[in-house]
Motif scaffolding. Structure first.
Motif, PDB file in Angstrom:
ATOM      1  N   LEU A 147       0.689  -1.289   0.076  1.00 40.12           N
ATOM      2  CA  LEU A 147       0.079  -0.029  -0.134  1.00 40.12           C
ATOM      3  C   LEU A 147       0.807   1.416  -0.039  1.00 40.12           C
ATOM      4  O   LEU A 147       0.557   2.183  -0.689  1.00 40.12           O
ATOM      5  CB  LEU A 147      -0.909   0.077   1.235  1.00 40.12           C
ATOM      6  N   ILE A 148       1.913   1.178   0.897  1.00 38.79           N
ATOM      7  CA  ILE A 148       2.995   2.347   0.799  1.00 38.79           C
ATOM      8  C   ILE A 148       3.625   2.627  -0.667  1.00 38.79           C
ATOM      9  O   ILE A 148       3.318   3.772  -1.230  1.00 38.79           O
ATOM     10  CB  ILE A 148       4.116   2.218   1.871  1.00 38.79           C
ATOM     11  N   LEU A 149       3.960   1.334  -1.478  1.00 38.39           N
ATOM     12  CA  LEU A 149       4.492   1.727  -2.500  1.00 38.39           C
ATOM     13  C   LEU A 149       3.544   2.010  -3.646  1.00 38.39           C
ATOM     14  O   LEU A 149       3.987   3.044  -4.408  1.00 38.39           O
ATOM     15  CB  LEU A 149       5.166   0.296  -3.041  1.00 38.39           C
ATOM     16  N   GLU A 150       2.291   1.508  -3.494  1.00 35.91           N
ATOM     17  CA  GLU A 150       1.303   2.099  -4.355  1.00 35.91           C
ATOM     18  C   GLU A 150       0.852   3.618  -4.344  1.00 35.91           C
ATOM     19  O   GLU A 150       1.090   4.225  -5.570  1.00 35.91           O
ATOM     20  CB  GLU A 150       0.042   1.179  -4.172  1.00 35.91           C
ATOM     21  N   ASN A 151       0.949   4.200  -3.113  1.00 37.02           N
ATOM     22  CA  ASN A 151       0.914   5.560  -3.190  1.00 37.02           C
ATOM     23  C   ASN A 151       2.090   6.259  -3.364  1.00 37.02           C
ATOM     24  O   ASN A 151       2.144   7.501  -3.914  1.00 37.02           O
ATOM     25  CB  ASN A 151       0.738   5.902  -1.280  1.00 37.02           C
ATOM     26  N   CYS A 152       3.075   5.707  -3.477  1.00 39.03           N
ATOM     27  CA  CYS A 152       4.546   6.216  -3.951  1.00 39.03           C
ATOM     28  C   CYS A 152       4.336   6.180  -5.432  1.00 39.03           C
ATOM     29  O   CYS A 152       4.584   7.203  -6.071  1.00 39.03           O
ATOM     30  CB  CYS A 152       5.539   5.602  -3.572  1.00 39.03           C
ATOM     31  N   TRP A 153       3.824   5.371  -6.327  1.00 32.35           N
ATOM     32  CA  TRP A 153       3.663   5.152  -7.309  1.00 32.35           C
ATOM     33  C   TRP A 153       2.853   6.121  -7.876  1.00 32.35           C
ATOM     34  O   TRP A 153       2.846   6.957  -8.908  1.00 32.35           O
ATOM     35  CB  TRP A 153       3.080   3.954  -7.721  1.00 32.35           C
ATOM     36  N   LYS A 154       1.632   6.459  -7.081  1.00 36.72           N
ATOM     37  CA  LYS A 154       0.470   7.460  -7.534  1.00 36.72           C
ATOM     38  C   LYS A 154       1.199   9.040  -7.523  1.00 36.72           C
ATOM     39  O   LYS A 154       0.910   9.651  -8.091  1.00 36.72           O
ATOM     40  CB  LYS A 154      -0.502   7.528  -6.686  1.00 36.72           C
ATOM     41  N   ALA A 155       2.235   8.957  -6.460  1.00 37.90           N
ATOM     42  CA  ALA A 155       2.761  10.442  -6.522  1.00 37.90           C
ATOM     43  C   ALA A 155       3.703  10.720  -7.395  1.00 37.90           C
ATOM     44  O   ALA A 155       4.000  12.023  -7.523  1.00 37.90           O
ATOM     45  CB  ALA A 155       3.306  10.487  -4.882  1.00 37.90           C
ATOM     46  N   LEU A 156       4.151   9.624  -8.303  1.00 37.01           N
ATOM     47  CA  LEU A 156       5.459   9.968  -9.237  1.00 37.01           C
ATOM     48  C   LEU A 156       4.962  10.079 -10.648  1.00 37.01           C
ATOM     49  O   LEU A 156       3.906   9.591 -10.910  1.00 37.01           O
ATOM     50  CB  LEU A 156       6.246   8.794  -9.330  1.00 37.01           C
ATOM     51  N   PRO A 157       5.709  10.891 -11.408  1.00 39.39           N
ATOM     52  CA  PRO A 157       5.326  10.904 -12.832  1.00 39.39           C
ATOM     53  C   PRO A 157       6.002   9.887 -13.465  1.00 39.39           C
ATOM     54  O   PRO A 157       6.584   9.073 -13.043  1.00 39.39           O
ATOM     55  CB  PRO A 157       6.020  12.320 -13.270  1.00 39.39           C
ATOM     56  N   ALA A 158       5.689   9.509 -14.844  1.00 36.32           N
ATOM     57  CA  ALA A 158       6.397   8.588 -15.452  1.00 36.32           C
ATOM     58  C   ALA A 158       7.639   8.780 -15.492  1.00 36.32           C
ATOM     59  O   ALA A 158       8.026   9.722 -15.789  1.00 36.32           O
ATOM     60  CB  ALA A 158       5.635   8.425 -16.825  1.00 36.32           C
ATOM     61  N   GLY A 159       8.409   7.692 -15.250  1.00 33.55           N
ATOM     62  CA  GLY A 159       9.908   7.682 -15.231  1.00 33.55           C
ATOM     63  C   GLY A 159      10.177   7.999 -13.855  1.00 33.55           C
ATOM     64  O   GLY A 159      11.603   8.037 -13.369  1.00 33.55           O
ATOM     65  N   GLY A 160       9.448   8.779 -12.874  1.00 29.87           N
ATOM     66  CA  GLY A 160       9.976   8.999 -11.474  1.00 29.87           C
ATOM     67  C   GLY A 160      10.159   7.760 -10.652  1.00 29.87           C
ATOM     68  O   GLY A 160       9.695   6.479 -10.889  1.00 29.87           O
ATOM     69  N   LYS A 161      10.892   7.899  -9.583  1.00 33.94           N
ATOM     70  CA  LYS A 161      11.492   6.736  -8.959  1.00 33.94           C
ATOM     71  C   LYS A 161      11.384   6.988  -7.265  1.00 33.94           C
ATOM     72  O   LYS A 161      11.411   8.234  -6.854  1.00 33.94           O
ATOM     73  CB  LYS A 161      13.036   6.629  -9.346  1.00 33.94           C
ATOM     74  N   LEU A 162      11.233   5.788  -6.663  1.00 30.05           N
ATOM     75  CA  LEU A 162      11.300   5.809  -5.103  1.00 30.05           C
ATOM     76  C   LEU A 162      12.503   5.212  -4.939  1.00 30.05           C
ATOM     77  O   LEU A 162      13.100   4.428  -5.393  1.00 30.05           O
ATOM     78  CB  LEU A 162      10.172   4.705  -4.774  1.00 30.05           C
ATOM     79  N   ILE A 163      13.317   6.063  -4.102  1.00 25.22           N
ATOM     80  CA  ILE A 163      14.687   5.684  -3.527  1.00 25.22           C
ATOM     81  C   ILE A 163      14.442   5.332  -2.093  1.00 25.22           C
ATOM     82  O   ILE A 163      14.473   6.182  -1.359  1.00 25.22           O
ATOM     83  CB  ILE A 163      15.608   6.709  -3.661  1.00 25.22           C
ATOM     84  N   ALA A 164      14.513   4.007  -1.814  1.00 27.11           N
ATOM     85  CA  ALA A 164      14.541   3.493  -0.416  1.00 27.11           C
ATOM     86  C   ALA A 164      15.626   3.041   0.073  1.00 27.11           C
ATOM     87  O   ALA A 164      16.240   2.117  -0.441  1.00 27.11           O
ATOM     88  CB  ALA A 164      13.318   2.534  -0.349  1.00 27.11           C
ATOM     89  N   CYS A 165      15.971   3.316   1.434  1.00 22.72           N
ATOM     90  CA  CYS A 165      17.238   2.945   2.083  1.00 22.72           C
ATOM     91  C   CYS A 165      16.932   1.816   3.021  1.00 22.72           C
ATOM     92  O   CYS A 165      16.476   2.437   4.094  1.00 22.72           O
ATOM     93  CB  CYS A 165      18.274   4.047   2.744  1.00 22.72           C
ATOM     94  N   GLU A 166      17.124   0.677   2.883  1.00 21.40           N
ATOM     95  CA  GLU A 166      16.655  -0.341   3.767  1.00 21.40           C
ATOM     96  C   GLU A 166      17.740  -1.310   3.861  1.00 21.40           C
ATOM     97  O   GLU A 166      18.610  -1.665   3.292  1.00 21.40           O
ATOM     98  CB  GLU A 166      15.396  -0.892   2.958  1.00 21.40           C
ATOM     99  N   PRO A 167      17.650  -1.897   5.226  1.00 16.32           N
ATOM    100  CA  PRO A 167      18.218  -3.153   5.727  1.00 16.32           C
ATOM    101  C   PRO A 167      17.976  -4.245   4.681  1.00 16.32           C
ATOM    102  O   PRO A 167      16.813  -4.589   4.549  1.00 16.32           O
ATOM    103  CB  PRO A 167      17.911  -3.501   7.008  1.00 16.32           C
ATOM    104  N   VAL A 168      18.965  -4.874   3.941  1.00 20.75           N
ATOM    105  CA  VAL A 168      18.329  -6.206   2.824  1.00 20.75           C
ATOM    106  C   VAL A 168      19.318  -7.365   3.333  1.00 20.75           C
ATOM    107  O   VAL A 168      20.395  -7.411   3.614  1.00 20.75           O
ATOM    108  CB  VAL A 168      18.882  -5.631   1.392  1.00 20.75           C
ATOM    109  N   LEU A 169      18.421  -8.294   3.442  1.00 19.32           N
ATOM    110  CA  LEU A 169      18.845  -9.654   4.012  1.00 19.32           C
ATOM    111  C   LEU A 169      19.756 -10.135   2.627  1.00 19.32           C
ATOM    112  O   LEU A 169      19.174 -10.004   1.541  1.00 19.32           O
ATOM    113  CB  LEU A 169      18.080 -10.358   4.272  1.00 19.32           C
ATOM    114  N   PRO A 170      20.739 -11.006   2.882  1.00 20.72           N
ATOM    115  CA  PRO A 170      21.375 -11.739   1.752  1.00 20.72           C
ATOM    116  C   PRO A 170      20.647 -12.853   1.575  1.00 20.72           C
ATOM    117  O   PRO A 170      19.886 -13.330   2.350  1.00 20.72           O
ATOM    118  CB  PRO A 170      22.854 -12.221   2.384  1.00 20.72           C
ATOM    119  N   LYS A 171      20.925 -13.469   0.326  1.00 22.18           N
ATOM    120  CA  LYS A 171      20.109 -14.678   0.044  1.00 22.18           C
ATOM    121  C   LYS A 171      20.380 -16.007   0.876  1.00 22.18           C
ATOM    122  O   LYS A 171      19.621 -16.888   1.192  1.00 22.18           O
ATOM    123  CB  LYS A 171      20.506 -14.865  -1.345  1.00 22.18           C
TER     124      LYS A 171
END
Length: 358
Positions: free
Chosen positions: A270-294
């Motif tokens: 839902l958060i990502l969908e609202n980010c998508w709605k806030a952006l123009p075509a080609g716009g981007k979400l930049i997220a800094c997150e802890p990412v687990l290794p595979k």
């Protein structure tokens, strides 16, 4: 592999170490409360000091037990927080200086360090949740913190100004060094004119981004109304209160840091969908997150990320979690983002920079 007496002895020793590891964070908590790192650092001198010399600096009234302080220092030396100098003529005379790990607990020119992160993690209310970790398996509808304290952590913090303030200092102490490093190595803000920081709190990260990227003409610090009401004014930054689950202000790009971890998959979508709605075509979400290794391994980075995952499960959300790159990619696709990239500012960073492009 054939079991030998030696391997069985090592296994028993290893499980004893694991069972006693509570002494490590509690001892870190103790030396931060006593202000030991700053006392040793002394503006950069970092001169090796005995426990008695340190005690005289942190407790100048003359009270305190130097022997017990030395016991704590010696144990933390075994984990690389301090360096120990042993007098060959007197085994009782041990001196301690800060290692690179220990220096992270020293207060910098901006009043920040990782010390607040240590203190924030070991407050009484959080400690009450840890004996209930198994409840996250038995009943994941609510996290152990709720079972121990009667309400969610963020709600609880909101009623306790001291706890909330400590959390903010802890987040700044960890985040600011990463943001500084990211801004030196990451060029993803080029060409952006309007940037919204979702969950930007006081706006410190947004201010740093704007200072480094003058092409950004307007920065929007977006957080809960009660949060942005206390945010200081910065040139080029507008503070906007709202709810990211309902609407995110429009911008060329959306930035967020350490936000998706504490939410479930459905909430993240839902958060990502609202980010998508806030952006123009080609716009981007930049997220800094802890990412687990595979794959799981015993590196410091992997252990830190996995331990952080259990912290989230215990304190914030039983089904909030750290995720792998693939899991983030699939969340992005489910919200409408066809393009995904991950950037590692440094190999051993806690955070990974994730780009979701519309």
């Amino acid at each position: 592999m054939e079991e030998t007496m030696e391997t069985r002895h090592r296994a028993r020793l290893a499980i004893l170490e694991l069972a006693n590891m509570l002494s490590v964070p509690m001892s870190l908590n103790a030396i931060v409360r006593l202000n030991v790192p700053d006392a040793i650092w002394q503006g950069g001198a970092n001169t090796p000091l005995t426990a008695s010399q340190i005690l005289a600096k942190v407790l100048p009234s003359g009270v305190g037990d130097a022997e017990n302080l030395q016991r704590i220092l010696r144990m933390l030396t075994s984990y690389g927080v301090f360096a120990e100098v042993l007098d060959d003529t007197d085994c009782a005379e041990r001196k301690y200086s800060l290692t690179e790990i220990g220096k992270t607990l020293v207060t910098d020119a901006d009043g920040l360090s990782y010390a607040s992160y240590v203190l924030q993690h070991h407050q009484d209310e959080l400690m009450k949740a840890w004996p209930l970790v198994h409840e996250a398996v038995v009943d994941p509808k609510s996290e152990p913190f709720v079972k121990a304290n009667g309400e969610p952590a963020y709600t609880y913090y909101g009623k306790k100004p001291e706890m909330n303030g400590l959390m903010q200092r802890a987040m700044s102490g960890v985040s600011v060094p990463f943001i500084k490093a990211m801004l030196e190595a990451y060029s993803g803000f080029d060409g952006i004119q309007r940037l919204v920081d979702v969950g930007g709190s006081a706006g410190d990260c947004l201010r740093m981004i704007l200072q480094k990227n003058p092409n950004i003409r307007e920065g929007i610090n977006f957080d809960l109304p009660e949060v942005v009401a206390k945010a200081p004014n910065f040139p080029g930054v507008t503070h906007v209160g709202g709810d990211m689950f309902k609407l995110i202000p429009e911008a060329d790009a959306v930035f967020m840091k350490w936000m998706l971890t504490t939410w479930t998959d459905d909430e993240c979508k839902l958060i990502l969908e609202n980010c998508w709605k806030a952006l123009p075509a080609g716009g981007k979400l930049i997220a800094c997150e802890p990412v687990l290794p595979k794959e799981s391994d015993d590196s410091h980075r992997t252990r830190t990320l996995l331990e952080g995952d259990i912290f989230v499960m215990t304190i914030y959300r039983a089904k909030g979690k750290h995720r792998t790159e693939e899991e983030f990619k699939q969340l992005g696709l489910s919200a409408g983002f066809p393009h995904f990239r991950a950037f590692h500012v440094h190999v051993d960073d806690f955070f990974t920079v994730l780009e979701f492009q519309k």
